[in-house]
Design a protein around this motif. Structure first.
Motif, PDB file in Angstrom:
ATOM      1  N   ALA A   1      13.933 -24.295 -31.314  1.00 38.98           N
ATOM      2  CA  ALA A   1      14.948 -23.816 -32.210  1.00 38.98           C
ATOM      3  C   ALA A   1      14.382 -23.572 -33.596  1.00 38.98           C
ATOM      4  CB  ALA A   1      16.253 -24.751 -32.255  1.00 38.98           C
ATOM      5  N   GLY A   2      13.587 -24.423 -34.015  1.00 36.16           N
ATOM      6  CA  GLY A   2      12.970 -24.032 -35.339  1.00 36.16           C
ATOM      7  C   GLY A   2      14.302 -24.094 -36.335  1.00 36.16           C
ATOM      8  N   LYS A   3      14.465 -23.028 -37.383  1.00 30.16           N
ATOM      9  CA  LYS A   3      15.279 -23.005 -38.215  1.00 30.16           C
ATOM     10  C   LYS A   3      16.653 -22.324 -37.685  1.00 30.16           C
ATOM     11  CE  LYS A   3      12.546 -22.906 -42.410  1.00 30.16           C
ATOM     12  NZ  LYS A   3      12.250 -21.970 -43.516  1.00 30.16           N
ATOM     13  N   ASP A   4      16.692 -21.700 -36.337  1.00 31.93           N
ATOM     14  CA  ASP A   4      17.542 -20.990 -35.918  1.00 31.93           C
ATOM     15  C   ASP A   4      18.410 -21.947 -34.939  1.00 31.93           C
ATOM     16  OD1 ASP A   4      19.424 -18.887 -34.961  1.00 31.93           O
ATOM     17  OD2 ASP A   4      17.825 -18.274 -33.608  1.00 31.93           O
ATOM     18  N   ILE A   5      19.054 -22.960 -35.535  1.00 33.48           N
ATOM     19  CA  ILE A   5      19.866 -23.759 -34.611  1.00 33.48           C
ATOM     20  C   ILE A   5      21.177 -23.256 -33.935  1.00 33.48           C
ATOM     21  CG2 ILE A   5      21.143 -26.109 -34.799  1.00 33.48           C
ATOM     22  CD1 ILE A   5      18.318 -26.571 -35.482  1.00 33.48           C
ATOM     23  N   LYS A   6      22.074 -22.472 -34.725  1.00 40.66           N
ATOM     24  CA  LYS A   6      22.881 -21.929 -34.217  1.00 40.66           C
ATOM     25  C   LYS A   6      22.690 -20.745 -33.034  1.00 40.66           C
ATOM     26  CE  LYS A   6      25.976 -22.029 -38.180  1.00 40.66           C
ATOM     27  NZ  LYS A   6      26.873 -21.361 -39.317  1.00 40.66           N
ATOM     28  N   GLY A   7      21.574 -20.209 -33.483  1.00 42.51           N
ATOM     29  CA  GLY A   7      21.146 -19.312 -32.183  1.00 42.51           C
ATOM     30  C   GLY A   7      20.794 -19.740 -30.977  1.00 42.51           C
ATOM     31  N   THR A   8      20.010 -20.927 -30.940  1.00 44.80           N
ATOM     32  CA  THR A   8      19.485 -21.470 -29.963  1.00 44.80           C
ATOM     33  C   THR A   8      20.562 -22.249 -29.283  1.00 44.80           C
ATOM     34  OG1 THR A   8      17.329 -21.877 -31.142  1.00 44.80           O
ATOM     35  CG2 THR A   8      17.784 -23.046 -29.065  1.00 44.80           C
ATOM     36  N   TYR A   9      21.463 -23.004 -30.017  1.00 42.96           N
ATOM     37  CA  TYR A   9      22.306 -23.623 -29.419  1.00 42.96           C
ATOM     38  C   TYR A   9      23.576 -22.637 -28.698  1.00 42.96           C
ATOM     39  CZ  TYR A   9      26.739 -26.550 -29.019  1.00 42.96           C
ATOM     40  OH  TYR A   9      27.780 -27.236 -28.584  1.00 42.96           O
ATOM     41  N   GLY A  10      23.595 -21.328 -29.294  1.00 40.25           N
ATOM     42  CA  GLY A  10      24.430 -20.548 -28.607  1.00 40.25           C
ATOM     43  C   GLY A  10      24.048 -19.822 -27.443  1.00 40.25           C
ATOM     44  N   LYS A  11      22.612 -20.030 -27.392  1.00 45.59           N
ATOM     45  CA  LYS A  11      21.852 -19.309 -25.994  1.00 45.59           C
ATOM     46  C   LYS A  11      21.806 -20.384 -25.093  1.00 45.59           C
ATOM     47  CE  LYS A  11      17.602 -16.874 -24.907  1.00 45.59           C
ATOM     48  NZ  LYS A  11      16.311 -16.505 -25.146  1.00 45.59           N
ATOM     49  N   TYR A  12      21.770 -21.595 -25.074  1.00 44.82           N
ATOM     50  CA  TYR A  12      21.142 -22.246 -24.301  1.00 44.82           C
ATOM     51  C   TYR A  12      22.307 -23.664 -23.871  1.00 44.82           C
ATOM     52  CZ  TYR A  12      16.588 -20.451 -24.691  1.00 44.82           C
ATOM     53  OH  TYR A  12      15.351 -19.593 -24.385  1.00 44.82           O
ATOM     54  N   VAL A  13      23.253 -23.736 -24.875  1.00 43.96           N
ATOM     55  CA  VAL A  13      24.000 -24.680 -24.698  1.00 43.96           C
ATOM     56  C   VAL A  13      25.731 -24.377 -24.180  1.00 43.96           C
ATOM     57  CG1 VAL A  13      25.172 -26.856 -25.761  1.00 43.96           C
ATOM     58  CG2 VAL A  13      22.967 -26.167 -26.376  1.00 43.96           C
ATOM     59  N   GLU A  14      26.177 -25.039 -23.359  1.00 47.25           N
ATOM     60  CA  GLU A  14      27.437 -24.753 -23.014  1.00 47.25           C
ATOM     61  C   GLU A  14      28.368 -26.183 -23.109  1.00 47.25           C
ATOM     62  OE1 GLU A  14      30.498 -22.887 -19.276  1.00 47.25           O
ATOM     63  OE2 GLU A  14      28.230 -23.498 -19.039  1.00 47.25           O
ATOM     64  N   ALA A  15      29.305 -26.031 -24.077  1.00 42.18           N
ATOM     65  CA  ALA A  15      30.277 -27.302 -24.304  1.00 42.18           C
ATOM     66  C   ALA A  15      31.160 -27.124 -23.316  1.00 42.18           C
ATOM     67  CB  ALA A  15      30.689 -27.286 -25.682  1.00 42.18           C
ATOM     68  N   LYS A  16      31.650 -28.391 -22.689  1.00 41.60           N
ATOM     69  CA  LYS A  16      32.796 -28.408 -21.656  1.00 41.60           C
ATOM     70  C   LYS A  16      33.843 -29.612 -22.029  1.00 41.60           C
ATOM     71  CE  LYS A  16      32.970 -26.095 -18.152  1.00 41.60           C
ATOM     72  NZ  LYS A  16      33.570 -24.741 -17.795  1.00 41.60           N
ATOM     73  N   MET A  17      34.776 -29.456 -22.054  1.00 39.58           N
ATOM     74  CA  MET A  17      35.702 -30.556 -22.063  1.00 39.58           C
ATOM     75  C   MET A  17      36.170 -31.084 -20.782  1.00 39.58           C
ATOM     76  SD  MET A  17      39.137 -30.979 -24.578  1.00 39.58           S
ATOM     77  CE  MET A  17      38.226 -30.832 -25.888  1.00 39.58           C
TER      78      MET A  17
END
Length: 259
Positions: free
Chosen positions: A59-75
């Motif tokens: 991710a480096g400095k692009d935390i939000k971008g990497t998170y948005g691309k690879y992470v799916e939050a589910k309740m």
């Protein structure tokens, strides 16, 4: 005499006005800073989740971008293990745990949390093709001085450990706070949480785990209570009163090609 009373009265009025102005400034600052505080809290959470997923370096400095691309939050509903609707960004397990209508008291509270929220947010880490590569589960439990919160990253079998990442905590530096030490965190990848009978088997070993011990991780030197807290936290959250129902259903869906 009258002059003294008049002076005293003016002083009280002046102090009262100053207090009102200060209170107003504090309130305005609190309201104005709340969005920034919320954004910083979310960014820190996303950073920890990426670390637990093994994506922080990428991710480096692009935390939000990497998170948005690879992470799916589910309740999920912890009691049934089913996915449910909910605002995953604003969910706070400890806040819900204090609401009697949204929580329950564990029968076997080995994590020392007193009450457990009925819902939880889990994080599905996917590759570029959309395949789940890691599941990150939030955990919380007692240490020596206070509750310790963190994330455990597991392979899709929900058994093999990718990582264990704790957030900032109040444990003693050089002792319990060693859960933040990269050398200790490096001991976790590849360990197994469950034995062949599907019992939670992970353990922290005082004096150090033996070579080849699939379920053993070195305990924290001089921090027995913190080590016990980590072990008990994992046993609770991976057990029937934690993510147990979800783990069972996830494995079934994965086996049937549903994930």
């Amino acid at each position: 005499m009258a002059s003294n009373k008049e002076t005293f009265g003016k002083t009280l009025i002046f102090v009262f006005i100053v207090c009102l102005v200060c209170a107003a400034l504090v309130s305005i600052s609190a309201v104005g800073l709340k969005p920034l505080q919320t954004a910083n809290r979310l960014l820190d959470q996303q950073t920890k989740i990426l670390e637990a997923a093994g994506l922080l370096e990428q991710a480096g400095k692009d935390i939000k971008g990497t998170y948005g691309k690879y992470v799916e939050a589910k309740m999920i509903d912890l009691n049934s293990g089913d996915f449910v609707e909910g605002n995953t960004d604003m969910f706070d397990e400890r806040r819900d745990s204090r609401d009697m209508t949204k929580s329950s008291k564990p029968k076997n509270d080995i994590a020392g949390i007193n009450r457990r929220a009925d819902n939880a947010v889990i994080y599905l880490i996917k590759d570029d093709s959309g395949k789940v590569t890691t599941v990150v589960l939030p955990i919380i439990g007692s240490g020596l001085w206070d509750l310790m919160s963190g994330f455990v990253g597991l392979a899709p079998d929900l058994n093999t450990v990718r990582s264990l990442v704790y957030s900032e905590l109040k444990e003693t530096p050089g002792l319990g706070a060693e859960v933040l030490n990269p050398n200790w965190k490096a001991l976790w990848p590849g360990k197994k949480m469950f034995d062949e009978q599907n019992n939670v088997a992970i353990k922290l070993v005082k004096g150090g785990a033996k070579a080849g011990d699939t379920y053993g991780v070195d305990g924290l030197s001089g921090a027995t209570l913190t080590s016990n807290g980590v072990e008990n936290t994992l046993h609770f959250w991976l057990g029937d009163e934690g993510y147990g129902p979800f783990i069972t259903k996830f494995r079934t869906q994965l086996r049937d090609g549903g994930m």
